[in-house]
Design an enzyme around this catalytic site. Structure first.
Site, PDB file in Angstrom:
ATOM      1  N   GLU A   1       0.854  -1.195   0.000  1.00  0.00           N
ATOM      2  CA  GLU A   1       0.000   0.000   0.000  1.00  0.00           C
ATOM      3  C   GLU A   1       0.888   1.243   0.000  1.00  0.00           C
ATOM      4  OE1 GLU A   1      -2.667  -0.294   3.334  1.00  0.00           O
ATOM      5  OE2 GLU A   1      -3.541  -2.169   2.585  1.00  0.00           O
TER       6      GLU A   1
ATOM      7  N   ASN B   1       1.347   3.406   2.151  1.00  0.00           N
ATOM      8  CA  ASN B   1       2.052   3.583   3.432  1.00  0.00           C
ATOM      9  C   ASN B   1       2.436   2.265   4.099  1.00  0.00           C
ATOM     10  OD1 ASN B   1       2.013   6.509   3.577  1.00  0.00           O
ATOM     11  ND2 ASN B   1      -0.207   6.262   3.682  1.00  0.00           N
TER      12      ASN B   1
ATOM     13  N   GLU C   1       9.470  -7.743  -3.847  1.00  0.00           N
ATOM     14  CA  GLU C   1       9.509  -9.072  -3.209  1.00  0.00           C
ATOM     15  C   GLU C   1      10.400  -9.075  -1.977  1.00  0.00           C
ATOM     16  OE1 GLU C   1       7.928 -11.827  -4.235  1.00  0.00           O
ATOM     17  OE2 GLU C   1       7.507 -11.604  -6.365  1.00  0.00           O
ATOM     18  N   GLY C   2      10.403  -7.943  -1.258  1.00  0.00           N
ATOM     19  CA  GLY C   2      11.288  -7.774  -0.101  1.00  0.00           C
ATOM     20  C   GLY C   2      12.562  -7.113  -0.582  1.00  0.00           C
TER      21      GLY C   2
HETATM   22  P1  TGC Z   1       6.970 -12.118  11.276  1.00  0.00           P
HETATM   23  O1  TGC Z   1       6.522 -11.971  12.694  1.00  0.00           O
HETATM   24  O2  TGC Z   1       8.392 -12.409  10.992  1.00  0.00           O
HETATM   25  O3  TGC Z   1       6.081 -13.251  10.546  1.00  0.00           O
HETATM   26  C1  TGC Z   1       4.677 -13.255  10.577  1.00  0.00           C
HETATM   27  C2  TGC Z   1       4.222 -14.662  10.257  1.00  0.00           C
HETATM   28  O4  TGC Z   1       4.636 -15.009   8.919  1.00  0.00           O
HETATM   29  C3  TGC Z   1       5.533 -16.134   8.955  1.00  0.00           C
HETATM   30  N1  TGC Z   1       6.590 -15.824   7.964  1.00  0.00           N
HETATM   31  C4  TGC Z   1       6.692 -16.423   6.783  1.00  0.00           C
HETATM   32  N2  TGC Z   1       5.986 -17.408   6.223  1.00  0.00           N
HETATM   33  C5  TGC Z   1       6.339 -17.789   4.986  1.00  0.00           C
HETATM   34  N3  TGC Z   1       7.338 -17.214   4.286  1.00  0.00           N
HETATM   35  C6  TGC Z   1       8.059 -16.198   4.829  1.00  0.00           C
HETATM   36  N4  TGC Z   1       9.052 -15.613   4.135  1.00  0.00           N
HETATM   37  C7  TGC Z   1       7.764 -15.773   6.129  1.00  0.00           C
HETATM   38  N5  TGC Z   1       8.267 -14.807   6.938  1.00  0.00           N
HETATM   39  C8  TGC Z   1       7.542 -14.860   8.066  1.00  0.00           C
HETATM   40  C9  TGC Z   1       6.077 -16.181  10.350  1.00  0.00           C
HETATM   41  O5  TGC Z   1       6.471 -17.496  10.703  1.00  0.00           O
HETATM   42  C10 TGC Z   1       4.866 -15.727  11.147  1.00  0.00           C
HETATM   43  O6  TGC Z   1       3.950 -16.810  11.221  1.00  0.00           O
HETATM   44  P2  TGC Z   1       3.059 -17.035  12.548  1.00  0.00           P
HETATM   45  O7  TGC Z   1       2.427 -18.382  12.347  1.00  0.00           O
HETATM   46  O8  TGC Z   1       4.017 -16.985  13.689  1.00  0.00           O
HETATM   47  O9  TGC Z   1       2.073 -15.922  12.556  1.00  0.00           O
HETATM   48  O10 TGC Z   1       6.496 -10.827  10.530  1.00  0.00           O
HETATM   49  P3  TGC Z   1       7.050  -9.344  10.602  1.00  0.00           P
HETATM   50  O11 TGC Z   1       5.881  -8.439  10.779  1.00  0.00           O
HETATM   51  O12 TGC Z   1       8.188  -9.261  11.587  1.00  0.00           O
HETATM   52  O13 TGC Z   1       7.614  -9.093   9.120  1.00  0.00           O
HETATM   53  C11 TGC Z   1       8.688  -9.765   8.649  1.00  0.00           C
HETATM   54  C12 TGC Z   1       9.165  -9.128   7.334  1.00  0.00           C
HETATM   55  C13 TGC Z   1       9.627  -7.694   7.495  1.00  0.00           C
HETATM   56  C14 TGC Z   1      10.353  -9.973   6.890  1.00  0.00           C
HETATM   57  C15 TGC Z   1       8.036  -9.186   6.295  1.00  0.00           C
HETATM   58  O14 TGC Z   1       7.043  -8.298   6.630  1.00  0.00           O
HETATM   59  C16 TGC Z   1       8.521  -8.938   4.873  1.00  0.00           C
HETATM   60  O15 TGC Z   1       8.945  -9.869   4.216  1.00  0.00           O
HETATM   61  N6  TGC Z   1       8.426  -7.674   4.362  1.00  0.00           N
HETATM   62  C17 TGC Z   1       8.693  -7.408   2.956  1.00  0.00           C
HETATM   63  C18 TGC Z   1       7.387  -7.198   2.224  1.00  0.00           C
HETATM   64  C19 TGC Z   1       7.441  -7.723   0.840  1.00  0.00           C
HETATM   65  O16 TGC Z   1       8.252  -8.554   0.470  1.00  0.00           O
HETATM   66  N7  TGC Z   1       6.542  -7.268   0.011  1.00  0.00           N
HETATM   67  C20 TGC Z   1       6.423  -7.792  -1.324  1.00  0.00           C
HETATM   68  C21 TGC Z   1       5.125  -7.379  -1.962  1.00  0.00           C
HETATM   69  S1  TGC Z   1       4.729  -8.336  -3.380  1.00  0.00           S
HETATM   70  C22 TGC Z   1       5.817  -7.945  -4.542  1.00  0.00           C
HETATM   71  O17 TGC Z   1       6.741  -7.242  -4.386  1.00  0.00           O
HETATM   72  C23 TGC Z   1       5.547  -8.580  -5.824  1.00  0.00           C
HETATM   73  S2  TGC Z   1       6.583  -8.095  -7.081  1.00  0.00           S
HETATM   74  C24 TGC Z   1       5.893  -9.056  -8.244  1.00  0.00           C
HETATM   75  C25 TGC Z   1       6.679  -9.229  -9.465  1.00  0.00           C
HETATM   76  O18 TGC Z   1       7.507 -10.186  -9.541  1.00  0.00           O
HETATM   77  O19 TGC Z   1       6.433  -8.433 -10.402  1.00  0.00           O
HETATM   78  P1  FAD Z   2       9.845   1.152   1.829  1.00  0.00           P
HETATM   79  O1  FAD Z   2       9.282   0.035   2.557  1.00  0.00           O
HETATM   80  O2  FAD Z   2       9.277   2.528   2.062  1.00  0.00           O
HETATM   81  O3  FAD Z   2      11.388   1.171   1.894  1.00  0.00           O
HETATM   82  C1  FAD Z   2      12.186   2.278   1.479  1.00  0.00           C
HETATM   83  C2  FAD Z   2      13.640   1.979   1.889  1.00  0.00           C
HETATM   84  O4  FAD Z   2      13.712   1.834   3.327  1.00  0.00           O
HETATM   85  C3  FAD Z   2      14.162   0.663   1.306  1.00  0.00           C
HETATM   86  O5  FAD Z   2      15.528   0.804   0.979  1.00  0.00           O
HETATM   87  C4  FAD Z   2      14.004  -0.307   2.445  1.00  0.00           C
HETATM   88  O6  FAD Z   2      14.888  -1.421   2.373  1.00  0.00           O
HETATM   89  C5  FAD Z   2      14.309   0.582   3.634  1.00  0.00           C
HETATM   90  N1  FAD Z   2      13.747   0.040   4.872  1.00  0.00           N
HETATM   91  C6  FAD Z   2      12.445  -0.124   5.201  1.00  0.00           C
HETATM   92  N2  FAD Z   2      12.327  -0.674   6.416  1.00  0.00           N
HETATM   93  C7  FAD Z   2      13.586  -0.880   6.865  1.00  0.00           C
HETATM   94  C8  FAD Z   2      14.149  -1.411   8.055  1.00  0.00           C
HETATM   95  N3  FAD Z   2      13.387  -1.904   9.062  1.00  0.00           N
HETATM   96  N4  FAD Z   2      15.496  -1.445   8.177  1.00  0.00           N
HETATM   97  C9  FAD Z   2      16.294  -0.986   7.176  1.00  0.00           C
HETATM   98  N5  FAD Z   2      15.831  -0.459   6.031  1.00  0.00           N
HETATM   99  C10 FAD Z   2      14.491  -0.410   5.879  1.00  0.00           C
HETATM  100  N6  FAD Z   2       3.750  -5.193  -4.294  1.00  0.00           N
HETATM  101  C11 FAD Z   2       2.655  -6.013  -4.306  1.00  0.00           C
HETATM  102  O7  FAD Z   2       2.005  -6.195  -3.285  1.00  0.00           O
HETATM  103  N7  FAD Z   2       2.291  -6.659  -5.450  1.00  0.00           N
HETATM  104  C12 FAD Z   2       2.962  -6.512  -6.617  1.00  0.00           C
HETATM  105  O8  FAD Z   2       2.612  -7.128  -7.633  1.00  0.00           O
HETATM  106  C13 FAD Z   2       4.091  -5.638  -6.648  1.00  0.00           C
HETATM  107  N8  FAD Z   2       4.736  -5.391  -7.815  1.00  0.00           N
HETATM  108  C14 FAD Z   2       5.703  -4.417  -7.852  1.00  0.00           C
HETATM  109  C15 FAD Z   2       6.217  -4.013  -9.092  1.00  0.00           C
HETATM  110  C16 FAD Z   2       7.143  -2.977  -9.143  1.00  0.00           C
HETATM  111  C17 FAD Z   2       7.630  -2.495 -10.474  1.00  0.00           C
HETATM  112  C18 FAD Z   2       7.611  -2.381  -7.950  1.00  0.00           C
HETATM  113  C19 FAD Z   2       8.643  -1.275  -7.981  1.00  0.00           C
HETATM  114  C20 FAD Z   2       7.108  -2.783  -6.728  1.00  0.00           C
HETATM  115  C21 FAD Z   2       6.140  -3.792  -6.662  1.00  0.00           C
HETATM  116  N9  FAD Z   2       5.542  -4.134  -5.456  1.00  0.00           N
HETATM  117  C22 FAD Z   2       4.460  -4.991  -5.430  1.00  0.00           C
HETATM  118  C23 FAD Z   2       5.881  -3.413  -4.238  1.00  0.00           C
HETATM  119  C24 FAD Z   2       7.217  -3.817  -3.615  1.00  0.00           C
HETATM  120  O9  FAD Z   2       7.121  -5.055  -2.995  1.00  0.00           O
HETATM  121  C25 FAD Z   2       7.627  -2.712  -2.633  1.00  0.00           C
HETATM  122  O10 FAD Z   2       8.066  -1.622  -3.423  1.00  0.00           O
HETATM  123  C26 FAD Z   2       8.703  -3.166  -1.666  1.00  0.00           C
HETATM  124  O11 FAD Z   2       8.235  -4.147  -0.787  1.00  0.00           O
HETATM  125  C27 FAD Z   2       9.288  -1.996  -0.860  1.00  0.00           C
HETATM  126  O12 FAD Z   2       8.278  -1.204  -0.321  1.00  0.00           O
HETATM  127  P2  FAD Z   2       8.323   0.411  -0.526  1.00  0.00           P
HETATM  128  O13 FAD Z   2       8.541   0.655  -1.984  1.00  0.00           O
HETATM  129  O14 FAD Z   2       7.143   0.963   0.121  1.00  0.00           O
HETATM  130  O15 FAD Z   2       9.633   0.868   0.198  1.00  0.00           O
END
Ligand code: TGC
Ligand code: FAD
Length: 394
Positions: free
Chosen positions: A135, A137, A373-374
């Protein structure tokens, strides 16, 4: 003399089927994708006409079994993402979202009726999926999302309101897996649940995000939910909490860990060929020690990345791969590919910035791959937490 493209030879470690899947995907990509990808990138369009062919090759829902999916093993699946991203990260993105972020949650957290309704069409490419977690934020910290799902009476429909941002495929998606908070009977705090939001539901809009200078051959947009009424039958019943979306991300990040190697191979091969041809000071620049050092660095890093992906792939096939190992794979292989692209760009000098040499396209794409994807930093912290026992997120 004969030159060796890669000293790491993965071939003897692969099965005949894996080699065939990789070769078929590569042949398709070279024949159908390579001739059109530069133009799509320049025009910021996605080659939608190729979707039926992705389906034909089994690339949509590749690792899933049944429902028309190919049931590929993890290494075979990884090899397909490598071949797609060798052409462009946007193509791999499309397949990652369809397979790992839209089909996987329906397959894993959905009920049988949902699986039968959606998966066969998604495997055929006639239904396109998206994944709404981020989202405006709530990016790295998806737990802070504000999108809400209010249930209209016990057992009734849900009404979703909120906004998702940066959503791959959202403007062309037929079904969106949307993660939202809802107050459940008996729970004190809202919990995260997954919903299947369908194109055409009143209150849903998916405006395209224009102006990206990276991942241009991929369509990105928003999901705007203005009191969208979603039937209870569209709630994914099999998961509650952040582990739902994070479980999907683990699947997609695994594919990226392999895909990034494809982008690195593309830039390496381009730079190596250029260095062998380009003459300065009366000699090919490949004969200068500094150029050789750059090429050797990229080449060796690709080899290590392949071994890491292969090892984790075999662990995944045994059901033994952990999410933090996937963080390791995504983080290190994407960083490697981004550094490779920067170095390869420098080997081409001024030509390195030109579209026709394609390195700049990969380099720009990889900036997104480093972040989505993180982010690199988030995966660093996930690994840091695993090896120290201390969380440094908040
Ligand atoms: P935390 O307390 O660590 O975990 C909450 C619950 O989730 C479980 N868990 C996982 N399960 C599966 N896979 C993982 N990688 C997992 N990591 C954690 C964990 O065991 C726990 O389960 P339970 O049963 O205890 O409730 O959660 P946290 O709030 O401390 O957050 C951890 C953190 C920061 C690593 C997580 O929020 C995170 O990975 N943030 C990054 C967000 C992200 O990757 N966004 C991606 C959006 S989608 C996208 O970017 C698609 S791009 C698409 C394309 O390819 O074009
Ligand atoms: P922020 O979370 O605001 O981070 C900004 C900077 O702060 C980064 O360098 C980050 O590493 C750093 N930071 C944040 N927290 C910490 C911390 N605790 N310690 C140290 N550094 C920190 N999302 C979806 O849900 N679905 C999709 O299909 C999808 N597709 C995408 C496609 C594109 C082209 C792009 C650019 C993004 C897409 N995303 C999607 C979103 C993507 O997963 C987010 O951009 C990403 O997770 C980072 O979030 P943010 O951009 O809000 O950056």
């Amino acid at each position: 003399m004969d030159v060796t493209p890669y000293l790491i030879d993965l071939d003897p470690l692969l099965s005949d089927e894996e080699r065939l899947i990789a070769a078929n995907t590569r042949e398709f990509c070279e024949r159908r994708v390579a001739p059109v990808i530069d133009e799509h990138y320049e025009r910021a369009t996605f080659p939608r006409e190729l979707i039926p062919e992705f389906a034909e090759l089994g690339l949509l829902g590749a690792p899933l079994t049944g429902y028309g999916c190919a049931g590929m093993g993890a290494v075979a699946y990884g090899l397909t993402t490598l071949e797609l991203e060798r052409q462009d990260s946007g193509l791999r993105s499309f397949c990652s979202v369809q397979s790992a972020l839209a089909m996987y949650p329906i397959y894993t957290y959905g009920d049988e009726a949902q699986r039968e309704r959606w998966l066969p069409g998604m495997a055929r490419g006639t239904i396109i999926g998206g994944f709404g977690l981020t989202e405006p934020n709530a990016g790295s910290d998806p737990g802070s999302m504000r999108t809400m799902a209010r249930q209209d009476g016990r057992g009734g429909d849900y009404v979703l309101s909120g906004q998702k941002f940066w959503i791959t495929n959202s403007p062309i998606a037929d079904v969106l897996v949307v993660w939202a908070k809802t107050l459940e009977h008996g729970s004190e705090a809202p919990v995260i649940r997954g919903f299947l939001v369908e194109r055409g539901m009143p209150g849903l809009s998916t405006p395209e995000t224009k102006g990206k200078l990276s991942l241009r051959a991929s369509i990105t947009g928003e999901i705007v939910l203005d009191d969208v009424r979603v039937p209870k039958a569209n709630l994914l019943p099999g998961v509650v909490g952040l582990k739902g979306p994070l479980g999907c991300l683990t699947q997609a990040r695994y594919g990226i860990g392999w895909g990034a190697i494809g982008a690195a191979m593309a830039v390496y091969e381009r730079a190596r060929a250029y260095a062998c041809e380009r003459v300065q000071f009366g000699r090919p620049i490949a004969s200068f020690q500094l150029t050789q050092q750059k090429l050797v660095e990229i080449h060796n890093e690709i080899g290590k990345a392949l071994l890491l992906a292969y090892h984790f792939g075999r662990l995944k096939e045994q059901g033994a791969l952990t999410p933090v190992q996937v963080s390791y794979l995504k983080r290190d292989n994407v960083r490697m590919a981004l550094e490779a692209a920067r170095t390869a760009r420098s080997i081409l000098g001024g030509n390195g910035i030109m579209g026709e040499f394609q390195i700049m396209r990969h380099l720009c794409n990889l900036e997104t791959v480093f972040t989505y994807e993180g982010t690199h930093e988030i995966h660093t912290l996930a690994i840091g937490r695993a090896i120290t026992g201390e969380s440094a997120f908040g």
